[in-house]
Design a protein around this motif. Structure first.
Motif, short mmCIF file in Angstrom:
data_model
loop_
_atom_site.label_atom_id
_atom_site.label_comp_id
_atom_site.label_asym_id
_atom_site.label_seq_id
_atom_site.Cartn_x
_atom_site.Cartn_y
_atom_site.Cartn_z
N PRO A 149 -119.48 -39.04 -2.09
CA PRO A 149 -120.28 -38.60 -0.95
C PRO A 149 -119.54 -37.51 -0.17
O PRO A 149 -118.33 -37.37 -0.28
N GLU A 150 -120.29 -36.76 0.61
CA GLU A 150 -119.67 -35.85 1.55
C GLU A 150 -118.78 -36.68 2.50
O GLU A 150 -118.98 -37.89 2.65
N PRO A 151 -117.81 -36.07 3.16
CA PRO A 151 -116.99 -36.83 4.11
C PRO A 151 -117.81 -37.65 5.11
O PRO A 151 -117.44 -38.77 5.45
N ILE A 152 -118.95 -37.12 5.56
CA ILE A 152 -119.78 -37.88 6.49
C ILE A 152 -120.31 -39.15 5.83
O ILE A 152 -120.52 -40.18 6.50
N GLY A 153 -120.50 -39.13 4.50
CA GLY A 153 -120.92 -40.32 3.78
C GLY A 153 -119.81 -41.33 3.63
O GLY A 153 -120.04 -42.55 3.69
N LEU A 154 -118.59 -40.84 3.42
CA LEU A 154 -117.44 -41.76 3.42
C LEU A 154 -117.32 -42.43 4.78
O LEU A 154 -117.02 -43.63 4.88
N ALA A 155 -117.57 -41.67 5.84
CA ALA A 155 -117.53 -42.26 7.18
C ALA A 155 -118.63 -43.30 7.36
O ALA A 155 -118.43 -44.31 8.05
#
Length: 621
Positions: A149-155
């Motif tokens: 995932p994009e970093p926002i998805g990891l978050a």
């Protein structure tokens, strides 16, 4: 093939005779510390070699891992021109071939660098390239690397352990092909709903962003830089989220950064954490602060990369940062690519000449010019006595130290065979796929009769839009007409205004968060024929209020393949995502919110942290 060749000193030490004088000089001695080796090498360098260290620009690869000896799609010069003639040795690589070709290219450019007077090795850097967004100014699709995932998805998953695991895998894949510097993490706080860079962040919360920044840095760099590390550039200091109207300062209309809520210090928090955890470099943003005061003194209204109060006064002196400061790209010269132009991001100093801009950037405390290769301009400033050679030495020392810490002087080469085996291997890809599915965020789930749509089961007949029917596999039977379906899966992208007058402009999603009325009407009519599961790809928030009125289930995703989405919707991999930013209920509330304040709309449709569990149908614990 590894091209490393070593000599043997009288004491039996193997070393690289980089200046070819038949003696193991201190800078070539692997038993000495990076600081000792830097101290020895710096005074040996010519002014031209030192100046070359202060430039960091885009480079492109030739076919089959060869060097490109002509201007590329974006790069202005061939490889030998910048490496052998301008003595540059920091490059941001764009398109890469297969892992084997990427490793071959790295070895070729390192071999070229050996021909320079002191054989200073090349540091290859990259923007993020492990997710989905393909935007030359921001990040690249994973391609041959494992896809996450994009970093926002990891978050959205919310696991610090997963952040470190991702960073460690990315580190292994980077180093396998010779990439030793990451132009990330992005620790800006996503407080302005319209801002187009949110997918690369860890969301709006300062505490979560700071916590994840630690794990990210540890995964890439380790406890300290070493031969297995990737040096991170944490960006965009002092926090790039509070953009007026959410516009991006890549472009003249987005240059103003504002703090009507007085939250400047909150945006600094992740950078304090990154400094405490030894980030190798920091990148200031393009933005120009408007109406900002620090310690009772008005801050000069010029872009952060030109701003001595911000770089020297705040970052260096108040926060105690002693590492590399790398400017964002093209602060000195306009960028002309084909028939498109992007003006130099010289916000507040547009009337200065290129030489004057360069002098102001150095005076601010920046060490390295991003996106520039005008070494002759800096040489002229030194020779004319405008910039002192001592000032060049100050930055060159920091830049050399990182190269020694990374072990590049001892071995910058990589193995083509090892790269081919490690990069994008099945295990890494499986971990990335699982993370994608886990990041899926269920926002609503319930049909008109009160029953739930999710998880999907019993292999229903499925009508799809925006999803490849072939991806359904064992999930269900694809049908062509909604009337023949038991359920429909609709994948949408968060809306944006399509702009393409300036170079890069089409890649930055900006403007209204409202979906077109026609799309809403069509989907509302479709919902009367079949229950809808609507997924919205949230690279930034969207106004989902109209969709929530008729969607049987509504989910948000942050870099998720069709296959991973289906694994989440069926519960084969349980989704656990929770919103990393709030989803406002209307554009009127967005326009009235303050760009520097998180969760600043009075009645959001979904609050930051919202997410449902497929197991319990209630807010996930």
């Amino acid at each position: 093939m590894n091209h490393l060749q070593t000599s043997v000193a009288p004491n039996g030490t193997h070393y690289r005779d980089l200046n070819r004088n038949g003696v193991m000089d201190p800078f070539e001695d692997p038993s000495l510390s990076p600081a000792e080796r830097t101290a020895d090498l710096l005074p040996r360098l010519s002014l031209e070699e030192k100046v070359g260290l202060l430039f960091h620009t885009v480079i492109e690869t030739g076919p089959d891992g060869t060097l490109l000896e002509r201007p590329g799609n974006i790069s202005k010069s061939g490889t030998s021109a910048v490496v052998a003639h301008k003595f540059m040795n920091h490059f941001n690589v764009h398109a890469l071939g297969t892992p084997r070709q990427a490793a071959r290219w790295n070895n070729a450019i390192q071999k070229l660098a050996e021909s320079n007077p002191h054989g200073i090795p090349v540091t290859i850097s990259t923007d993020p390239r492990h997710a989905f967004i393909e935007n030359t100014g921001v990040s690249f699709n994973a391609g041959h690397f494992s896809q996450w995932p994009e970093p926002i998805g990891l978050a959205a998953i919310g696991s610090a352990e997963l952040i470190r695991r991702f960073a460690d895998i990315a580190r292994q894949e980077y180093t396998a092909v010779g990439i030793r510097a990451a132009l990330h993490p992005t620790v800006d706080l996503a407080t302005e709903p319209r801002w187009g860079r949110q997918a690369g962040t860890f969301g709006q919360d300062k505490a979560q962003t700071s916590r994840f920044a630690v794990e990210y840095l540890k995964g890439f760099q380790g406890d300290s830089l070493g031969p297995g590390s990737v040096a991170c550039t944490t960006k965009h200091f002092p926090g790039g989220g509070p953009q007026r109207d959410g516009e991006d300062p890549h472009f003249p209309y987005g240059r103003e950064q504002v703090y009507p809520g007085g939250r400047f210090e909150e945006h600094l928090e992740p950078f304090r954490t990154a400094i405490a955890n030894h980030t190798s470099a920091i990148m200031p943003y393009y933005g120009m602060p408007v109406g900002l005061e620090l310690d009772g003194e008005a801050v000069e209204e010029v872009g952060f990369g030109y701003n001595r109060q911000i770089i020297t006064g705040l970052l260096r002196e108040k926060l105690g940062y002693g590492g590399v400061v790398l400017s964002d790209w093209e602060l000195v010269n306009d960028n002309v690519v084909g028939d498109k132009v992007l003006p130099a991001r010289a916000w507040g100093v547009e009337n200065l000449t290129a030489a004057e801009r360069m002098q102001k950037i150095l005076n601010a405390g920046v060490d390295q010019f991003g996106g520039e290769e005008c070494t002759d301009l800096l040489l002229g400033l030194v020779r004319d006595g405008i910039v002192s050679e001592a000032r060049i030495d100050e930055s060159a020392r920091r830049l050399l130290l990182v190269k020694f810490q990374l072990g590049l002087f001892d071995n910058p080469y990589v193995s083509e065979d090892e790269a081919a085996v490690l990069v994008g291997n099945d295990h890494f890809r499986a971990e990335g796929h699982r993370a994608q599915a886990r990041s899926v965020t269920v926002l609503t789930d319930g049909k008109a009769d009160g029953s739930r749509l999710l998880p999907l089961s019993d292999k229903p007949r499925i009508y799809v839009e925006g999803l490849d029917p072939a991806a359904l596999g064992s999930t269900g039977l694809p049908v062509d007409a909604p009337e023949d379906a038991d359920v429909a899966i609709i994948r949408l992208h968060a809306p944006w205004e399509h702009r393409q007058d300036l170079f890069l402009e089409e890649g930055f999603h900006a403007g209204s968060l409202d979906f077109p009325p026609g799309l809403i009407s069509r989907l509302a009519a479709l919902s009367k024929k079949v229950p809808l599961i609507i997924d919205v790809r949230l690279d930034r928030p969207a106004i989902l209020t109209p969709l929530a009125q008729f969607a049987g289930a509504l989910v948000g995703t942050f870099g998720v393949s069709d296959a991973a989405l289906l694994d989440a919707l069926t519960g084969r991999i349980l989704p656990c995502g929770r919103l990393p930013f709030e989803l406002p209920s209307s554009m009127d509330e967005v326009r009235a919110s303050r760009p520097d304040v998180a969760s600043d709309t009075p009645s959001p449709l979904f609050a930051n942290g919202h997410g449902l569990s497929l197991l319990r149908g209630a807010d996930a614990a």
